[in-house]
Write an enzyme that holds these catalytic residues in place. Structure first.
Site, PDB file in Angstrom:
ATOM      1  CE  LYS A  84      32.328  53.379 -14.784  1.00 40.35           C
ATOM      2  NZ  LYS A  84      31.423  54.043 -15.723  1.00 40.35           N
TER       3      LYS A  84
HETATM    4  C1  E4P Z   1      28.663  52.124 -16.662  1.00 42.71           C
HETATM    5  O1  E4P Z   1      29.487  52.229 -15.797  1.00 42.71           O
HETATM    6  C2  E4P Z   1      28.836  52.588 -18.050  1.00 42.71           C
HETATM    7  O2  E4P Z   1      29.419  53.836 -18.064  1.00 42.71           O
HETATM    8  C3  E4P Z   1      27.534  52.567 -18.762  1.00 42.71           C
HETATM    9  O3  E4P Z   1      26.718  51.522 -18.306  1.00 42.71           O
HETATM   10  C4  E4P Z   1      27.646  52.625 -20.257  1.00 42.71           C
HETATM   11  O4  E4P Z   1      26.382  52.443 -20.805  1.00 42.71           O
HETATM   12  P1  E4P Z   1      26.020  52.809 -22.316  1.00 42.71           P
HETATM   13  O5  E4P Z   1      26.461  51.698 -23.194  1.00 42.71           O
HETATM   14  O6  E4P Z   1      24.528  52.941 -22.308  1.00 42.71           O
HETATM   15  O7  E4P Z   1      26.729  54.107 -22.623  1.00 42.71           O
END
Ligand code: E4P
Length: 216
Positions: A84
């Site tokens: 990522k």
């Molecule tokens: C996904 O890859 C993200 O890390 C995640 O969906 C973030 O979500 P949040 O806004 O609930 O922290």
């Protein structure tokens, strides 16, 4: 639509896998930190033993070179690890390079269609628009999701649309209606997807009638 688990919790991942709905997992530094003092690489390896689909491990360096080092290192943990990278200039440079080395990249923290176009051009395997966080600031995250899906349909980019920051079953249903490739969903929302009060009421009534008639 594939379901990824938006968690780093092994129990939650095992539970979702038992339902056959864990097509992949997305972690981020916040989710990892919730698991306490775990060794990052060992923890990602443990997730990869439960789930055979893509498992996202996020870079924490802010520089391209650092992301490349981390990305190459994390990609060795298991064949299904996806790196990522944030939607920054440094992150997209790293995306371009890692993708050209055959390492899959999930570009995270996407909040605009323009950013999603840049990620696809950089060769991202996944683009993660954050639906809930846009809702949190009074915008409509689902509008962004639809925009990205519409734009991507015009081209043959290989980038899959991964709806992220999902906060409710409505987000999941709408992402499916739009044809998002993937939704990454917190366990709490997965659990909500099963629920309907009429199912509980109907089941209780059926069993009560069955037992009332003297059957076991
Ligand atoms: C996904 O890859 C993200 O890390 C995640 O969906 C973030 O979500 P949040 O806004 O609930 O922290």
């Amino acid at each position: 639509m594939k379901f990824f688990l938006d968690t780093a919790n092994l129990d939650e991942i095992r539970e979702a896998a038992a339902f056959g709905i864990a097509d992949g997992v997305t972690t981020n530094p916040t989710l990892i930190s919730k698991e306490g003092d775990v060794d990052f690489k060992e923890h990602i390896a443990a997730i990869c033993k439960i789930v055979s689909g893509p498992v996202s491990a996020e870079c924490t360096s802010e520089e391209t070179e650092g992301m490349l080092q981390q990305g190459r290192e994390y990609a060795k943990i298991a064949p299904n690890v996806v790196i990522k990278c944030p939607l920054t200039r440094a992150g997209l440079k790293a995306t371009k390079q890692l993708s050209s080395e055959g390492i899959k990249v999930n570009v995270t923290l996407c909040f605009s269609a323009a950013q999603a176009i840049m990620a696809a051009k950089a060769g991202a395997s996944f683009i993660s628009p954050f639906i809930g966080r846009l809702d949190d600031i009074g915008e409509n995250g689902l509008v962004l999701l639809q925009d990205i899906i519409d734009i991507y349909r015009n081209y043959t980019w290989k980038t899959e649309v991964l709806a992220a920051s999902m906060r409710s079953p409505i987000h999941v249903i709408e992402a499916a209606r739009m044809g998002a490739d993937i939704a990454t969903i917190p366990f709490k929302v997965i659990d909500q997807l099963f629920n309907h009060p009429l199912t509980d009421k109907g089941q209780a009534q059926f069993l009560a009638d069955w037992h009332k008639s003297g059957r076991k």
